[in-house]
Design a protein around this motif. Structure first.
Motif: not given
Length: 331
Positions: A265-269, A271-277, A294-300
């Motif tokens: 779903d949108g929210q999990e997408e 979070a997964r983009e953060l994992e891949a990056e 690279s910039a990392f935001y753990v808001a997801a």
């Protein structure tokens, strides 16, 4: 409860200036190691609560890049105790494999060592018979039962092998704490030449079982710079403007193929983009490439429980290690 901006800035400064920890007390070492790792996870959550770029997460990723062969928990512990560590090994490993010796009066870096036993493995859950009796949560029909009461089906195959039964503290030392013969230079730490990494990265993706193609920028007709289509096997495409950028894009999409499926779903997408990056960052740093963009935001991960965040960190660790090993095998 979310903290205010001043508190967050204070947290960031505190993390950057945090003094290395030590675990010298034998009696309290286990509990202290667990508590320090819990504090690291809490810092990540505090950053997530404010939807801000996480200096804590960046530091953790840098540790993973340096120690990709170690678990996320052990990389955290190494970073906490000796922030400038680059290569660590046990006392006897330094001595026997590298002809180096730990200097006098050096303090050990404590990590978790897996403890294993050699036993017959339950064909249903893979654990030792003795592990069932006190573990009611096993996904096994024999969970919580005494092995002496079992009626064993002679047709069941009870393979014998090593089984993980827990962890205990173990000492390691950084190369800076040793002296002796020079270490051989590792090619992945030497140049970070993107031109030399480009073809091996494509080959690594193919070796992992995916269809991989790098497309010249002049022929690219998509809004994003890369994509992963979850076929069987997955199809990975990356735009090539520079070799360095293409390597990072390829690793990002290979990480998606390794970690994810199309059912999101949108929210999990996010979070997964953060994992891949995050995987792409760790791999790029380990291979010597510039990952400063690279910039990392753990808001997801804001709604995740601490256990879920630690599970995500473990996924980043293991996936980055798999991709690094695959690229190095192709170089």
């Amino acid at each position: 409860m979310a903290t205010n901006q001043a508190t967050l800035e204070s947290l960031s400064t505190e993390v950057e200036q945090r003094s290395p920890v030590t675990f010298e007390d034998t009696d309290s070492r286990d509990d202290e190691m667990e508590a320090e790792m819990g504090a690291m996870i809490d810092d990540l959550i505090a950053a997530a609560d404010e939807a801000r770029e996480s200096d804590v997460f960046q530091q953790w990723l840098d540790a993973q890049a340096a120690f990709h062969d170690y678990s996320s928990r052990n990389a955290m512990l190494i970073k906490m105790q000796k922030p400038n560590a680059t290569r660590v090994a046990g006392f006897h490993t330094w001595q026997n494999e590298f002809d180096r010796h730990v200097k006098e009066d050096e303090s050990a870096i404590w990590i978790w060592r897996p403890n294993t036993v050699t036993s017959h493995k339950c064909p249903q859950c893979g654990n030792a018979p003795s592990y069932h009796e006190w573990n009611d949560d096993l996904a096994c029909d024999r969970a919580g039962t005494d092995p002496e009461t079992w009626e064993i089906d002679p047709n069941e195959e009870w393979e014998k092998g090593e089984i993980l039964c827990g962890f205990s503290p173990a000492p390691v030392f950084d190369v800076s704490q040793t002296e002796g013969e020079p270490l051989p230079e590792l090619p992945t730490d030497a140049t970070g030449d993107a031109g030399e990494l480009f073809e091996p990265t494509i080959a690594a993706g193919e070796a992992l079982g995916y269809n991989v193609e790098a497309v010249p920028a002049s022929e690219w007709n998509r809004p994003e710079d890369g994509f992963c289509r979850y076929d069987d096997p997955a199809t990975i495409r990356a735009k090539v403007e520079t070799h360095a950028a293409a390597v990072s894009i390829l690793v990002h999409e290979i990480a998606h193929a390794e970690l994810h499926s199309p059912s999101i779903d949108g929210q999990e997408e996010a979070a997964r983009e953060l994992e891949a990056e995050a995987v792409a960052y760790v791999v790029s740093r380990k291979l010597g490439l510039d990952a400063s963009g690279s910039a990392f935001y753990v808001a997801a991960w804001t709604d995740d429980e601490p256990e879920e965040i630690e599970e995500r960190l473990d996924r980043i660790t293991s996936t980055a290690s798999t991709i690094i090993d695959a690229i190095e095998a192709e170089r």
